[in-house]
Design a protein around this motif. Sequence first.
Motif, PDB file in Angstrom:
ATOM      1  N   SER C  90       0.834  -1.205   0.000  1.00 52.23           N
ATOM      2  CA  SER C  90       0.000   0.000   0.000  1.00 52.23           C
ATOM      3  C   SER C  90       0.873   1.261   0.000  1.00 52.23           C
ATOM      4  O   SER C  90       0.602   2.218  -0.730  1.00 52.23           O
ATOM      5  CB  SER C  90      -0.928  -0.011   1.216  1.00 52.23           C
ATOM      6  OG  SER C  90      -1.562   1.235   1.363  1.00 52.23           O
ATOM      7  N   ARG C 126      -7.455  -6.926  -5.794  1.00 54.14           N
ATOM      8  CA  ARG C 126      -8.235  -5.841  -5.176  1.00 54.14           C
ATOM      9  C   ARG C 126      -7.339  -4.902  -4.398  1.00 54.14           C
ATOM     10  O   ARG C 126      -7.824  -4.119  -3.577  1.00 54.14           O
ATOM     11  CB  ARG C 126      -9.304  -6.430  -4.248  1.00 54.14           C
ATOM     12  CG  ARG C 126     -10.660  -6.626  -4.904  1.00 54.14           C
ATOM     13  CD  ARG C 126     -10.615  -7.579  -6.066  1.00 54.14           C
ATOM     14  NE  ARG C 126     -11.930  -7.748  -6.684  1.00 54.14           N
ATOM     15  CZ  ARG C 126     -12.117  -8.340  -7.844  1.00 54.14           C
ATOM     16  NH1 ARG C 126     -11.094  -8.813  -8.542  1.00 54.14           N
ATOM     17  NH2 ARG C 126     -13.323  -8.458  -8.340  1.00 54.14           N
ATOM     18  N   GLY C 127      -6.061  -4.965  -4.631  1.00 49.20           N
ATOM     19  CA  GLY C 127      -5.169  -4.065  -3.901  1.00 49.20           C
ATOM     20  C   GLY C 127      -4.523  -4.772  -2.731  1.00 49.20           C
ATOM     21  O   GLY C 127      -3.313  -4.790  -2.606  1.00 49.20           O
ATOM     22  N   HIS C 130      -4.508  -1.400   2.486  1.00 48.99           N
ATOM     23  CA  HIS C 130      -5.514  -0.358   2.687  1.00 48.99           C
ATOM     24  C   HIS C 130      -5.406   0.726   1.613  1.00 48.99           C
ATOM     25  O   HIS C 130      -4.353   0.932   1.028  1.00 48.99           O
ATOM     26  CB  HIS C 130      -5.350   0.260   4.069  1.00 48.99           C
ATOM     27  CG  HIS C 130      -4.007   0.891   4.259  1.00 48.99           C
ATOM     28  ND1 HIS C 130      -2.880   0.155   4.521  1.00 48.99           N
ATOM     29  CD2 HIS C 130      -3.611   2.167   4.181  1.00 48.99           C
ATOM     30  CE1 HIS C 130      -1.850   0.959   4.616  1.00 48.99           C
ATOM     31  NE2 HIS C 130      -2.259   2.189   4.403  1.00 48.99           N
ATOM     32  N   GLY C 131      -6.508   1.380   1.366  1.00 47.82           N
ATOM     33  CA  GLY C 131      -6.490   2.531   0.464  1.00 47.82           C
ATOM     34  C   GLY C 131      -6.933   2.175  -0.943  1.00 47.82           C
ATOM     35  O   GLY C 131      -7.098   1.014  -1.302  1.00 47.82           O
ATOM     36  N   ASP C 132      -7.088   3.235  -1.747  1.00 47.27           N
ATOM     37  CA  ASP C 132      -7.703   3.138  -3.062  1.00 47.27           C
ATOM     38  C   ASP C 132      -6.614   2.947  -4.118  1.00 47.27           C
ATOM     39  O   ASP C 132      -6.150   3.926  -4.702  1.00 47.27           O
ATOM     40  CB  ASP C 132      -8.471   4.448  -3.304  1.00 47.27           C
ATOM     41  CG  ASP C 132      -9.694   4.234  -4.147  1.00 47.27           C
ATOM     42  OD1 ASP C 132      -9.783   3.184  -4.814  1.00 47.27           O
ATOM     43  OD2 ASP C 132     -10.548   5.131  -4.163  1.00 47.27           O
ATOM     44  N   TYR C 133      -6.189   1.722  -4.307  1.00 46.92           N
ATOM     45  CA  TYR C 133      -5.126   1.479  -5.286  1.00 46.92           C
ATOM     46  C   TYR C 133      -5.293   0.124  -5.937  1.00 46.92           C
ATOM     47  O   TYR C 133      -6.074  -0.709  -5.475  1.00 46.92           O
ATOM     48  CB  TYR C 133      -3.743   1.591  -4.648  1.00 46.92           C
ATOM     49  CG  TYR C 133      -3.347   0.397  -3.789  1.00 46.92           C
ATOM     50  CD1 TYR C 133      -2.553  -0.630  -4.315  1.00 46.92           C
ATOM     51  CD2 TYR C 133      -3.779   0.279  -2.476  1.00 46.92           C
ATOM     52  CE1 TYR C 133      -2.195  -1.728  -3.538  1.00 46.92           C
ATOM     53  CE2 TYR C 133      -3.426  -0.806  -1.701  1.00 46.92           C
ATOM     54  CZ  TYR C 133      -2.635  -1.807  -2.225  1.00 46.92           C
ATOM     55  OH  TYR C 133      -2.290  -2.888  -1.473  1.00 46.92           O
ATOM     56  N   ARG C 134      -4.586  -0.097  -7.006  1.00 42.49           N
ATOM     57  CA  ARG C 134      -4.589  -1.370  -7.719  1.00 42.49           C
ATOM     58  C   ARG C 134      -3.154  -1.831  -7.907  1.00 42.49           C
ATOM     59  O   ARG C 134      -2.245  -1.017  -7.936  1.00 42.49           O
ATOM     60  CB  ARG C 134      -5.226  -1.226  -9.099  1.00 42.49           C
ATOM     61  CG  ARG C 134      -6.659  -0.758  -9.074  1.00 42.49           C
ATOM     62  CD  ARG C 134      -7.565  -1.879  -8.652  1.00 42.49           C
ATOM     63  NE  ARG C 134      -8.951  -1.445  -8.556  1.00 42.49           N
ATOM     64  CZ  ARG C 134      -9.979  -2.261  -8.755  1.00 42.49           C
ATOM     65  NH1 ARG C 134      -9.783  -3.531  -9.069  1.00 42.49           N
ATOM     66  NH2 ARG C 134     -11.199  -1.810  -8.644  1.00 42.49           N
ATOM     67  N   GLU C 217      -6.995  13.615  -2.136  1.00 48.15           N
ATOM     68  CA  GLU C 217      -7.988  13.321  -3.173  1.00 48.15           C
ATOM     69  C   GLU C 217      -7.360  13.478  -4.562  1.00 48.15           C
ATOM     70  O   GLU C 217      -7.506  12.603  -5.419  1.00 48.15           O
ATOM     71  CB  GLU C 217      -9.225  14.224  -3.052  1.00 48.15           C
ATOM     72  CG  GLU C 217     -10.281  13.791  -4.083  1.00 48.15           C
ATOM     73  CD  GLU C 217     -11.523  14.652  -4.143  1.00 48.15           C
ATOM     74  OE1 GLU C 217     -11.516  15.770  -3.622  1.00 48.15           O
ATOM     75  OE2 GLU C 217     -12.499  14.180  -4.750  1.00 48.15           O
ATOM     76  N   ASN C 220      -5.230  10.557  -5.266  1.00 51.30           N
ATOM     77  CA  ASN C 220      -5.999   9.356  -5.610  1.00 51.30           C
ATOM     78  C   ASN C 220      -6.497   9.408  -7.055  1.00 51.30           C
ATOM     79  O   ASN C 220      -6.481   8.392  -7.754  1.00 51.30           O
ATOM     80  CB  ASN C 220      -7.181   9.196  -4.654  1.00 51.30           C
ATOM     81  CG  ASN C 220      -6.804   8.388  -3.429  1.00 51.30           C
ATOM     82  OD1 ASN C 220      -6.894   7.174  -3.425  1.00 51.30           O
ATOM     83  ND2 ASN C 220      -6.346   9.058  -2.390  1.00 51.30           N
ATOM     84  N   TRP C 221      -6.958  10.582  -7.486  1.00 51.78           N
ATOM     85  CA  TRP C 221      -7.414  10.679  -8.880  1.00 51.78           C
ATOM     86  C   TRP C 221      -6.254  10.512  -9.851  1.00 51.78           C
ATOM     87  O   TRP C 221      -6.396   9.935 -10.929  1.00 51.78           O
ATOM     88  CB  TRP C 221      -8.143  12.012  -9.129  1.00 51.78           C
ATOM     89  CG  TRP C 221      -9.514  12.036  -8.518  1.00 51.78           C
ATOM     90  CD1 TRP C 221      -9.980  12.904  -7.586  1.00 51.78           C
ATOM     91  CD2 TRP C 221     -10.606  11.121  -8.791  1.00 51.78           C
ATOM     92  NE1 TRP C 221     -11.275  12.600  -7.255  1.00 51.78           N
ATOM     93  CE2 TRP C 221     -11.682  11.522  -7.973  1.00 51.78           C
ATOM     94  CE3 TRP C 221     -10.759  10.026  -9.629  1.00 51.78           C
ATOM     95  CZ2 TRP C 221     -12.916  10.854  -7.980  1.00 51.78           C
ATOM     96  CZ3 TRP C 221     -11.977   9.358  -9.638  1.00 51.78           C
ATOM     97  CH2 TRP C 221     -13.035   9.769  -8.822  1.00 51.78           C
ATOM     98  N   PHE C 224      -5.718   6.939 -10.055  1.00 49.25           N
ATOM     99  CA  PHE C 224      -6.817   6.356 -10.827  1.00 49.25           C
ATOM    100  C   PHE C 224      -6.567   6.488 -12.327  1.00 49.25           C
ATOM    101  O   PHE C 224      -6.761   5.538 -13.090  1.00 49.25           O
ATOM    102  CB  PHE C 224      -8.131   7.046 -10.424  1.00 49.25           C
ATOM    103  CG  PHE C 224      -9.329   6.588 -11.215  1.00 49.25           C
ATOM    104  CD1 PHE C 224      -9.901   5.346 -10.996  1.00 49.25           C
ATOM    105  CD2 PHE C 224      -9.870   7.405 -12.205  1.00 49.25           C
ATOM    106  CE1 PHE C 224     -10.995   4.917 -11.741  1.00 49.25           C
ATOM    107  CE2 PHE C 224     -10.970   6.991 -12.954  1.00 49.25           C
ATOM    108  CZ  PHE C 224     -11.541   5.746 -12.720  1.00 49.25           C
TER     109      PHE C 224
END
Lengths: 250, 72, 353
Positions: C90, C126-127, C130-134, C217, C220-221, C224
């Motif tokens: 992560s 699914r990563g 923790h957190g929004d990543y691939r 944010e 994260n974008w 993405f």
Amino acid sequence: MKLKNPWPIYFKKDVETHYCPGCGHGIVHRLISEAVEELDVGKRTICVNPAGCAVIAYNYLNVDCIESAHGRGTAVATGLKRARPDLFVISYQGDGDLAAIGTAETIHSANRGECFTAVLINNAVYGMTGGQMAPTTLLSQKTTTTPTGRTSGNDGYPLHITDVVATFKGVAYAERVAVNGPAAVQRAKKALKNAFQAQIDGLGYSIIEVLSPCPVNWKMSPIEAWKWIDDVLSKEFPLGVLADRRPKAV
Amino acid sequence: MSKTKNKVVIRTEYCKGCGLCAAVCKKGVLQTSENLNKQGYYYMEPAEGAECTGCMSCTLVCPDLAIEVYSE
Amino acid sequence: MNKEFMSGNHSFGEAAIRAGCKHYFGYPITPQNELGEYMSEHLPKAGGVFLQSESETAAINMVEGASAVGARVMTSSSSPGISLKQEGISYLAGLELPAVIVNVMRGGPGLGDISAAQGDYFQATRGGGHGDYRTPVYAPASVQEIADLTYKAFDTADKYRTPVMVLSDGLIGQMKEPVVFPKKIEKLPEKEWALRGMGSGPSRLMASFHIDPAVIERHNWKLFRKYQEIEKNETMYETYMTDDADIIAIAYGCTARIAKGAIKRVRKDGIKAGLIRPITLWPFPSQIIKDTASKIKKYIVFEMSTGQMLDDVLLAVEGRIKVQFHGRPGGAIPTPAEFARIIYREYQLESKS
């Protein structure tokens, strides 16, 4: 008139630190920036920033910085130094970071004699999270998770991590200092420079433990916090050189 | 023997008013201001008439690099 | 082009060294120990550093350090150890640091067993942390592919500044096969972004922590958009006898090889079966599954789990045709005969309806 204390070049200009009034972090940051300048290693320094109050030390220290997960600073420092032995590496960590969640990394990097310097800020509490018990919290010391005081029966005893690693042959230099007064600050800087020089000379692991005031979480005034270091904290954690395996000058 | 003139300047916006500088100053050069800075602290200020010896103790213990000492 | 006879686990190591990997940090765990052992012998000879860490957690954080200064770096483990590495993965994703992580999967959950399994698909794709990543995930089905995909994983990691996983299993890791290795890279381009001390320039920072949510944010974008690029450019799959197929198996890694054997058998009886084999598990080759769905009667998903890739297949199919699942979890290894029986059965059911 001439300015007697020019701004250290490895401390960022025009930033107000986020630390609480009387906190020791600012002093140690300044000492590190002065020491890397005086030893002429600032341009090749990488400082590993911890999770904890010093998480954004990178906003203040004007050297290359990298963030580490909580407790993993010495593992990150190991990777940095193994990949680029020519760089000067500092792992800046708090007591919870270095002596609780990161104990394994601390012990093993020290035992391998990894050639970097760990700076341990011991303020006997978890500062950033609001003053919970740290591995170095004293017996009967009240914290937000030891509301009636730490007891050996429930929580064990204050952990002397620097004394532990000082016994390892891979450790070139280990000293415990404080920053609660002008003389103490000068001794702390000398200790940092000894540790840094040991790294520069490729002698192995070095660690400086700093007894550092946390007036807000200790619920004391900054002056009382200084006095508490002298009267109480340094009685449990005596100041002094704990290991010095540097070759003696002939 | 001529006395060296020294001057303490507080970078008021950096000062958090912890008072450690005043505690180590043997000459009473520093005192707490009655004014707040932008951070919301009663910052330190040089006391009128006090003589700074240029010992630098205050700068050693200041956690916020908020003190500048000048000398002639 | 020298053909060598080598185990999957050794091939990971040799391919990494040829890809210019100079640093390996890892902790022993079965069934991938031969990889670390290979590195301990061959990496120092190639001018690199092998270090056996005190834990998988320490290893992945050593990876962070070495990657931050621009080195090509690898760690490896097996399922329980990969769980320990998730925190570090992560951070690598957040710090945008390239690294190659090998998972030679074994049975789970918990300590499980030391047999081959595919129970870590969710964790890998699914990563995991923790957190929004691939995390891009390559799934080799042979020792040759271990070599090719490990080599490629370093390029993908550097190109997108991301951790990349090579997801294998104890079967392919332990198996010996002929393998031809890609050419050894002698010199890699300098990484502009790497830390090297400030030198004569301004000081630099690698951090995923910022107090202002707006900064995170934006970060994260940015990640993405990077993941969208990876989906666009890096998706890989293989099709086998799908052109005239009525029924298509979907399987990855060693399970795909077993499925291939089953398809060969049923084809002899005139059953028009084919195979889609995802080579990247993330990005998942959804488009080929969508496109093919209109031409066939049924998909059969084979996995050595209770059904994890199945979710991605169902998402791609969007309910247009039936999807049958057959799995063997926990380290049980299916046979081509077993898969063939499933294909026969599903084929007959389709013929009746």
